[in-house]
Design a protein around this motif. Structure first.
Motif, PDB file in Angstrom:
ATOM      1  N   GLN A  73       6.934   8.097  -1.858  1.00 19.42           N
ATOM      2  CA  GLN A  73       7.712   8.505  -0.688  1.00 19.42           C
ATOM      3  C   GLN A  73       9.053   7.752  -0.629  1.00 19.42           C
ATOM      4  O   GLN A  73      10.093   8.334  -0.361  1.00 19.42           O
ATOM      5  N   ILE A  74       8.993   6.447  -0.916  1.00 20.71           N
ATOM      6  CA  ILE A  74      10.233   5.668  -0.931  1.00 20.71           C
ATOM      7  C   ILE A  74      10.604   5.470  -2.396  1.00 20.71           C
ATOM      8  O   ILE A  74       9.887   4.838  -3.163  1.00 20.71           O
ATOM      9  N   LYS A  75      11.753   6.081  -2.781  1.00 16.39           N
ATOM     10  CA  LYS A  75      12.063   6.193  -4.200  1.00 16.39           C
ATOM     11  C   LYS A  75      13.194   5.274  -4.639  1.00 16.39           C
ATOM     12  O   LYS A  75      13.777   5.464  -5.672  1.00 16.39           O
ATOM     13  N   LYS A  76      13.527   4.286  -3.821  1.00 14.35           N
ATOM     14  CA  LYS A  76      14.750   3.543  -4.105  1.00 14.35           C
ATOM     15  C   LYS A  76      14.518   2.165  -4.719  1.00 14.35           C
ATOM     16  O   LYS A  76      13.631   1.435  -4.299  1.00 14.35           O
ATOM     17  N   LEU A  77      15.358   1.836  -5.701  1.00 12.58           N
ATOM     18  CA  LEU A  77      15.391   0.478  -6.261  1.00 12.58           C
ATOM     19  C   LEU A  77      16.752  -0.120  -5.889  1.00 12.58           C
ATOM     20  O   LEU A  77      17.658   0.606  -5.483  1.00 12.58           O
ATOM     21  N   ASP A  78      16.886  -1.427  -6.074  1.00 10.62           N
ATOM     22  CA  ASP A  78      18.219  -1.977  -5.767  1.00 10.62           C
ATOM     23  C   ASP A  78      18.930  -2.559  -6.991  1.00 10.62           C
ATOM     24  O   ASP A  78      19.829  -3.359  -6.876  1.00 10.62           O
ATOM     25  N   THR A  79      18.490  -2.089  -8.162  1.00  8.46           N
ATOM     26  CA  THR A  79      19.087  -2.549  -9.420  1.00  8.46           C
ATOM     27  C   THR A  79      20.620  -2.401  -9.436  1.00  8.46           C
ATOM     28  O   THR A  79      21.319  -3.251  -9.957  1.00  8.46           O
ATOM     29  N   ARG A  81      22.567  -2.083  -6.725  1.00 12.35           N
ATOM     30  CA  ARG A  81      23.137  -2.305  -5.374  1.00 12.35           C
ATOM     31  C   ARG A  81      24.527  -2.928  -5.490  1.00 12.35           C
ATOM     32  O   ARG A  81      24.734  -3.851  -6.291  1.00 12.35           O
ATOM     33  N   GLY A  82      25.451  -2.406  -4.726  1.00 13.11           N
ATOM     34  CA  GLY A  82      26.813  -2.931  -4.764  1.00 13.11           C
ATOM     35  C   GLY A  82      27.667  -2.325  -5.878  1.00 13.11           C
ATOM     36  O   GLY A  82      28.858  -2.580  -5.950  1.00 13.11           O
ATOM     37  N   ARG A  83      27.045  -1.505  -6.732  1.00  8.90           N
ATOM     38  CA  ARG A  83      27.811  -0.865  -7.809  1.00  8.90           C
ATOM     39  C   ARG A  83      28.270   0.520  -7.357  1.00  8.90           C
ATOM     40  O   ARG A  83      27.605   1.163  -6.555  1.00  8.90           O
ATOM     41  N   THR A  84      29.373   0.950  -7.931  1.00 11.48           N
ATOM     42  CA  THR A  84      29.898   2.273  -7.589  1.00 11.48           C
ATOM     43  C   THR A  84      29.809   3.195  -8.795  1.00 11.48           C
ATOM     44  O   THR A  84      30.297   2.860  -9.877  1.00 11.48           O
ATOM     45  N   LEU A  85      29.167   4.336  -8.591  1.00 13.06           N
ATOM     46  CA  LEU A  85      29.076   5.355  -9.643  1.00 13.06           C
ATOM     47  C   LEU A  85      29.934   6.538  -9.213  1.00 13.06           C
ATOM     48  O   LEU A  85      29.779   7.048  -8.101  1.00 13.06           O
ATOM     49  N   ILE A  86      30.835   6.928 -10.067  1.00 14.76           N
ATOM     50  CA  ILE A  86      31.659   8.109  -9.757  1.00 14.76           C
ATOM     51  C   ILE A  86      31.257   9.253 -10.679  1.00 14.76           C
ATOM     52  O   ILE A  86      31.209   9.104 -11.905  1.00 14.76           O
ATOM     53  N   ASN A  87      30.921  10.366 -10.073  1.00 12.98           N
ATOM     54  CA  ASN A  87      30.608  11.603 -10.782  1.00 12.98           C
ATOM     55  C   ASN A  87      31.890  12.421 -10.870  1.00 12.98           C
ATOM     56  O   ASN A  87      32.393  12.882  -9.843  1.00 12.98           O
ATOM     57  N   LEU A  88      32.435  12.570 -12.055  1.00 12.47           N
ATOM     58  CA  LEU A  88      33.711  13.286 -12.201  1.00 12.47           C
ATOM     59  C   LEU A  88      33.457  14.553 -13.007  1.00 12.47           C
ATOM     60  O   LEU A  88      33.350  14.508 -14.240  1.00 12.47           O
ATOM     61  N   ASP A 110      26.258   3.047  -4.914  1.00 17.07           N
ATOM     62  CA  ASP A 110      27.037   3.952  -4.058  1.00 17.07           C
ATOM     63  C   ASP A 110      27.569   5.044  -4.974  1.00 17.07           C
ATOM     64  O   ASP A 110      28.190   4.753  -5.997  1.00 17.07           O
ATOM     65  N   VAL A 111      27.308   6.289  -4.608  1.00 16.20           N
ATOM     66  CA  VAL A 111      27.684   7.398  -5.497  1.00 16.20           C
ATOM     67  C   VAL A 111      28.782   8.241  -4.848  1.00 16.20           C
ATOM     68  O   VAL A 111      28.672   8.623  -3.683  1.00 16.20           O
ATOM     69  N   VAL A 112      29.829   8.468  -5.602  1.00 17.53           N
ATOM     70  CA  VAL A 112      30.932   9.304  -5.116  1.00 17.53           C
ATOM     71  C   VAL A 112      31.032  10.521  -6.034  1.00 17.53           C
ATOM     72  O   VAL A 112      31.113  10.379  -7.252  1.00 17.53           O
TER      73      VAL A 112
END
Ligand code: NCD
Length: 346
Positions: A73-79, A81-88, A110-112
């Motif tokens: 149900q909770i699918k999140k890890l924090d590996t 955390r604080g990193r930014t991923l940009i999908n271009l 954080d995904v943009v």
């Protein structure tokens, strides 16, 4: 194919594949499922040829560790955390873009999503200008899809962050090949020694190129099947046997991977009609009988039903792995993001 693209492919393909195959011969096969993150020798994932056999197997093992998490149900890890991923994404995509978005979020990044149609690129900005913008934003991971072969590599030379090629023209789509291998492994165990037939529009397919390379690294016997007009010159030197007769090509295959007919990349008549294409190269129950009994069917999507594949095969859960491929994609991309980031235990 435009001239720049032809030159790029001529320069990097199949030489890059040959070096990957050499790695395969010298690579160490890991026997234990990997509990710790994979570390890449390279900063980016631009091509399957960037991977040794050990790295590829390590990524699949790591995806195996992540896969159960996606059912919780909770699918999140924090590996991440604080990193930014940009999908271009310069080309339309539903499954690949959302798969990377989910993978990034589940690793805590954080995904943009940069929508290129509404961005400065549409106003005339070059790929190099975009790279400068991305550097200014301090992205950590960049996932890029572009219609030109070599675009991901060009960007990787201009940005500070790690670049993942999510499909560049007709060149490569490494994470698709990894998720395909993961799907096969999950169902059939070891890939070594399997016969895998890749069928359809090989000429325009980055999926075919990445899959031939990775399946060779992992020890499969690969076949390419398609009409002569959609078979690239020299495909027999990629590490695959080439067939134009689908029934002969399917004979004894454990897995049949169908490719989408990429009409958007065609500028001429590569076959007389969709109906005729289906007659010779569309996978239906009758043609599937020529493969090994119980052979499995794959397709990277999106499918042209009734052109390269019949619904009776695509929607048959006893043979079709098409939905599983989508599910496996997130776990595989989590493993890739982690590997490029240096990693941490889940
Ligand atoms: C593939 C692609 O875009 O290269 N699809 C995908 O990533 N799911 C294959 C295709 O479009 O035919």
């Amino acid at each position: 194919m435009n001239a720049a693209e032809t030159n790029y492919l001529a320069a990097v393909w199949p030489h890059s594949l040959t070096s990957a195959m050499a790695e395969r011969r010298t690579g160490v096969k890991s026997s234990e499922p990997r509990k710790s993150p994979v570390r890449f020798r390279k900063k980016h994932l631009l091509s399957v040829a960037d991977l040794t056999r050990d790295e590829a197997t390590g990524l699949l093992d790591r995806a195996e560790a992540f896969a159960p998490l996606l059912e919780q149900q909770i699918k999140k890890l924090d590996t991440l955390r604080g990193r930014t991923l940009i999908n271009l994404f310069f080309e339309n995509s539903t499954r690949t873009q959302s798969s990377f978005e989910l993978a990034g979020k589940r690793m805590g990044a954080d995904v943009v999503n940069m929508s290129v149609k509404s961005s400065s690129v549409a106003k005339g900005e070059t790929l190099i200008d975009t790279a400068a913008t991305l550097n200014a934003m301090r992205a950590d991971l960049l996932v890029v899809r572009h219609g030109s072969s070599g675009a991901a590599e060009l960007l990787s030379q201009k940005v500070d962050c790690a670049v993942i090629n999510a499909g560049d023209g007709k060149h490569e789509h490494p994470t698709q090949a990894l998720l395909d291998a993961f799907t096969i492994r999950a169902r059939l165990g070891d890939i070594e020694g399997l016969t895998i037939a890749i069928c359809g529009d090989v000429l325009h397919s980055r999926v075919a190129r990445s899959n031939v390379a990775l399946l060779n690294i992992l020890g499969a016997r690969v076949r390419l099947i398609g009409p002569p007009t959609l078979m690239p010159a020299g495909a027999d030197r990629w590490g695959a046997d080439v067939f134009t007769d689908m029934r002969k090509g399917l004979d004894g295959a454990d897995v049949v991977m169908m490719l989408r007919v990429q009409r958007e990349r065609m500028n001429g008549g590569f076959f007389p009609s969709a109906r005729e294409y289906f007659w010779f190269y569309g996978l239906d129950e009758d043609k599937l009988k020529h493969a090994k009994p119980g052979a499995l069917v794959m397709h990277p999507g999106p499918m042209n039903r009734g052109v390269e594949i019949d619904s009776s095969v695509a929607d048959n859960p006893a043979v079709s792995l098409i939905e599983t491929q989508v599910r496996m994609g997130v776990a595989v991309r989590m493993a890739v993001l982690e590997a490029l980031n240096g990693g941490g235990e889940p």
